[in-house]
Design an enzyme around this catalytic site. Structure first.
Site, PDB file in Angstrom:
ATOM      1  N   GLY A 156      -1.767  13.615  -2.617  1.00  0.00           N
ATOM      2  CA  GLY A 156      -1.934  13.804  -1.187  1.00  0.00           C
ATOM      3  C   GLY A 156      -1.922  12.494  -0.424  1.00  0.00           C
ATOM      4  O   GLY A 156      -2.071  12.475   0.799  1.00  0.00           O
TER       5      GLY A 156
ATOM      6  N   PRO B 299       2.442   3.490   8.470  1.00  0.00           N
ATOM      7  CA  PRO B 299       1.199   3.586   9.242  1.00  0.00           C
ATOM      8  C   PRO B 299       0.693   5.014   9.424  1.00  0.00           C
ATOM      9  O   PRO B 299      -0.512   5.217   9.594  1.00  0.00           O
ATOM     10  CB  PRO B 299       1.582   2.962  10.596  1.00  0.00           C
ATOM     11  CG  PRO B 299       2.754   2.090  10.301  1.00  0.00           C
ATOM     12  CD  PRO B 299       3.505   2.781   9.204  1.00  0.00           C
ATOM     13  N   LYS B 300       1.595   5.991   9.380  1.00  0.00           N
ATOM     14  CA  LYS B 300       1.162   7.378   9.572  1.00  0.00           C
ATOM     15  C   LYS B 300       0.395   7.887   8.355  1.00  0.00           C
ATOM     16  O   LYS B 300      -0.719   8.404   8.482  1.00  0.00           O
ATOM     17  CB  LYS B 300       2.368   8.280   9.851  1.00  0.00           C
ATOM     18  CG  LYS B 300       1.992   9.703  10.225  1.00  0.00           C
ATOM     19  CD  LYS B 300       3.217  10.486  10.703  1.00  0.00           C
ATOM     20  CE  LYS B 300       2.808  11.846  11.249  1.00  0.00           C
ATOM     21  NZ  LYS B 300       3.987  12.592  11.782  1.00  0.00           N
TER      22      LYS B 300
ATOM     23  N   GLU C 180      -8.838   3.647  -0.839  1.00  0.00           N
ATOM     24  CA  GLU C 180     -10.291   3.491  -0.993  1.00  0.00           C
ATOM     25  C   GLU C 180     -10.974   2.890   0.231  1.00  0.00           C
ATOM     26  O   GLU C 180     -12.071   3.308   0.603  1.00  0.00           O
ATOM     27  CB  GLU C 180     -10.585   2.593  -2.207  1.00  0.00           C
ATOM     28  CG  GLU C 180     -10.940   3.323  -3.476  1.00  0.00           C
ATOM     29  CD  GLU C 180      -9.762   4.025  -4.111  1.00  0.00           C
ATOM     30  OE1 GLU C 180      -9.983   4.979  -4.872  1.00  0.00           O
ATOM     31  OE2 GLU C 180      -8.612   3.640  -3.857  1.00  0.00           O
TER      32      GLU C 180
END
Length: 733
Positions: A465, A627-628, A700
């Site tokens: 994901g 960036p998305k 993270e």
């Protein structure tokens, strides 16, 4: 590719998005397999003891039940620890499903019922009766904290003289913080389908973050080298739960081998609480500073829970020795074995809880000294990792502080706690620093261009994901001068080139670098092919004098160009494979990602209810490929950080040694109504050391520091410190 046309750095949609939103993406439990049988797990109802009798007569009497598998009738498996050790294994003796009659924890799989339908399998499983010889158990970390032993972890050596510096300092704090057990709870439960092949080979569909890790594990446990292939093209979230092979996988293999048939085992949501989790911890922070807030001494000690069969460790206290400048640092880490399953890496393992404690303590020190919490961090800023004595290859943390504070409006923060109100709501603002490693692992990739000029790039990595499909497609398209539509990236197949576990925010830097290098090899082969003709205008050219752009190979002088598909129509399909490993130049530097998180909360003065009303997260993570998708990762991390601060806690009844809220109704996680607008800033950061891409990864860093920022904002709103997570209204009232 010409930088203006390059897809790198652009906020592109996910290439796998249409498959997912139309239901065409096939997950582990959804593969269509002829003659499929279904397995249901029977779990232990005690926390410690021995099985004395398994009564499966009622289950076996049901028409359509094909097998009740137990430790007494399972196929042969390895007898020693080593074959069970996977790429993410902890020290000790890994758990062996259905190995013998020992019960090691509540919820342990003790039998597998296999039937012709899922409903029948689950009903039959409910009829299996197990009798035990029960032994005394212990599941409470606080009850045995004094009996904890030193963790088998390589902590940095103490530096300076902590005791003397702490005693002599003008300002000191000594605080204890506690964090609870949390479970991963991805949307997709863990499941495995084992397809039994005519020759005895196994084709396996599994929910995992590492298909080759699972392949090696099964080959070793069942002595089936070269006979197993594992697929995981789509994974519905994992957050670390898929780093190790979970027990449904070997159970499904056992049943398939026993019956010589294809078998599916899918865990229930309740059974998702019967393996790894983020461990409960107790942490002590001692900080000392001079009158102006400059740190003079840091001590960070932690006790974490583990199982009795493995010593699970994570980097929990090291952050306190690297994030700020301090000459006197002492770190300690101990483990308390309990009658529970082994903990497991969960998003930003160690940092999520270790930095929470450090950043809350820094906020408390700021109030003790009497300076702004952001100013305290700026006064203790360092470009050197004190644990390693190395300068960071890049560290734009100051820019994170500056841009985040400006966007958030930190200058309007009330200095005096409980002094800003909006009607019956107390308003507070808090902030924290985040830090994570910038890792790179050995990885390989293969790039192949066909006669139509279409590029296929492959590696055995995963996409849980995070946007791996999209990022790798962007990297390959940029490297070959092709459009996104002309590139396909395949992953999640153990037969593909080697890739590490997808975790630790290392996939783009590892697999992405391999993709980039494989494409470089393919560019050379294309140039070699076009130079085969004696009259080629590219004779004498090299990769420095040509460019790949708009689907063409052309001289930089602009004199000649040829379409890549025209080259391959003459030469035939071309391919190149490449491997990467961390460059030795990294050894001279410290590497890391950093962030600054700013949070506003509103606390109902009468009810104690807490609402996070604003979040700004400023991130320095090197080059951002997309960036998305990267922003999506940060937003997800912030949501989880809010959940860590206010909601998440797996509750255990220590009398039974059993989790009580093992479902999504009672295991509280944030919902849309809990989450405000989250403003993500990617600070510009250039790094030529971490890898050829200059990318550090963002999976993270988004969660680290968020819980501390929320906790600090709650103190600013209410004047009350709550040092054990989650911060619930009963603790505030």
């Amino acid at each position: 590719m010409n930088s203006a046309n390059s897809p790198l750095g652009k906020p592109l949609d996910r290439v796998d998005g249409p498959l997912k939103v139309t239901g065409k993406a096939c997950y582990a439990a959804e593969a269509e397999v002829p003659g499929l049988l279904y397995g249901a797990v029977v779990s232990s109802s005690i926390a410690r003891g021995r099985i004395t009798r398994i009564d499966a007569v009622a289950a076996e009497a049901l028409s359509g039940v094909r097998l009740v598998l137990t430790h007494q009738n399972r196929p042969p498996v390895a007898s020693y620890d080593e074959p069970y050790e996977d790429d993410d294994a902890a020290d000790g003796s890994p758990f062996r499903p259905l190995y013998n009659d020992r019960v090691l924890y509540s919820g342990q799989p003790l039998a597998l019922v296999v039937a012709e339908t899922q409903a029948l399998a689950r009903h039959a499983a409910s009829l299996v009766r197990i009798e035990y010889e029960v032994e005394a158990h212990q599941t409470d970390l606080q009850a045995v904290r004094d009996q904890a032993h030193d963790a088998p972890a390589e902590l940095p050596e103490p530096r300076g003289d902590f005791d003397s510096a702490f005693a002599a300092a003008a300002k000191r704090i000594d605080r204890e913080y506690e964090t609870p057990v949390e479970h991963h709870n991805p949307m997709e439960p863990h499941a495995s389908i084992v397809q039994y092949q005519p020759g005895g080979e196994l084709l396996i569909h599994d929910k995992t973050q590492g298909v080759q890790n699972c392949q090696r594990y099964l080959e070793q446990v069942f002595d089936m080298q070269g006979k197993i292939r594992v697929l995981a093209p789509f994974v519905g979230g994992a957050f670390g739960s898929g780093l190790r092979p979970q027990y449904q996988l070997p159970l499904a293999v056992m049943a398939a081998l026993k019956l010589k048939a294809s078998v599916r085992v899918e865990l229930t949501r309740q059974q998702m609480f019967t393996f790894g989790y983020r461990p409960r911890t107790v942490q002590q922070l001692k900080l000392a500073a001079d009158g102006e807030g400059r740190l003079r001494a840091i001590e960070h000690r932690a006790i974490g829970q583990t199982s009795r069969f493995e010593d699970f460790t994570e980097h929990e206290v090291e952050w306190s020795g690297m994030l700020y400048a301090c000459d006197n640092v002492r770190l300690g880490y101990r483990l308390a074995p309990l009658d529970v399953y082994t903990p497991l890496d969960m998003r930003a393992p160690g940092a999520t809880i270790g930095v929470y404690a450090l950043e809350c303590a820094m906020d408390e020190l700021a109030h003790e000294v009497g300076i702004d919490p952001l100013e305290l961090r700026l006064r203790n800023y360092t470009d050197i990792n004190g644990n390693e004595g190395k300068r960071y290859s890049s560290k734009e943390l100051r820019a994170c502080y500056q841009q985040g504070a400006e966007r958030f409006g930190w200058s309007r923060r009330p200095v005096q706690p409980r002094s800003l109100r909006d009607g019956h709501q107390l308003v507070g603002m808090g902030m924290a620093t985040g830090v994570w490693e910038a890792m790179q692992m050995p990885a390989s990739a293969r790039a192949c261009i066909d006669a139509d000029g279409k590029l296929l790039v492959t590696s055995a990595t995963a996409d849980i994901g995070t946007g791996t499909y999209t990022a790798m497609t962007q990297i390959a398209a940029d490297a070959m001068g092709l459009s996104m539509a002309e590139v396909e990236f395949r992953l999640g197949d153990s037969s593909l080139p080697q890739a590490p576990l997808e975790g630790g925010s290392a996939t783009v830097s590892s697999v992405g670098s391999a993709v980039q290098r494989a494409c470089a090899g393919l560019r050379q082969k294309l140039l070699d092919a076009v130079q085969q003709s004696p009259a080629s205008p590219f004779t004498g050219a090299n990769l420095e004098t040509v460019e790949f752009a708009d689907g063409q190979l052309r001289l930089k002088s602009g004199e000649h160009a040829v379409a890549l598909r025209d080259i391959v129509q003459v030469s035939g399909a071309l391919e190149a494979e490449a491997s990467v490993k961390p460059d030795e130049k990294r050894d001279a530097w410290a590497t890391g990602t950093h962030s600054a998180v700013f949070v506003e909360v509103r606390v109902d003065e009468d009810l104690g209810t807490i609402k996070v009303s604003r979040v700004v997260s400023a991130i320095a993570a090197g080059r951002i490929v997309n960036p998305k998708t990267a922003g999506n990762q940060i937003v997800g991390g912030v949501v989880w950080g809010i959940g860590q601060a206010l909601h998440e806690e797996t509750l255990i009844d220590h009398r039974l040694g059993r989790y009580m809220n093992h479902n999504l109704a009672e295991y509280h996680i944030p919902v849309n109504a809990d989450i405000p607008e989250i403003d993500v800033i990617f600070v510009e950061e250039h790094d030529e050391v971490v890898n050829d891409l200059g990318s550090k990864g963002v999976g993270e860093i988004g969660i680290v520091g968020v819980a501390a920022a929320v906790a600090n904002a709650i103190y600013n709103a209410t004047g009350k410190r709550v040092r054990d997570l989650p911060i619930t209204l009963d603790k505030l009232l």
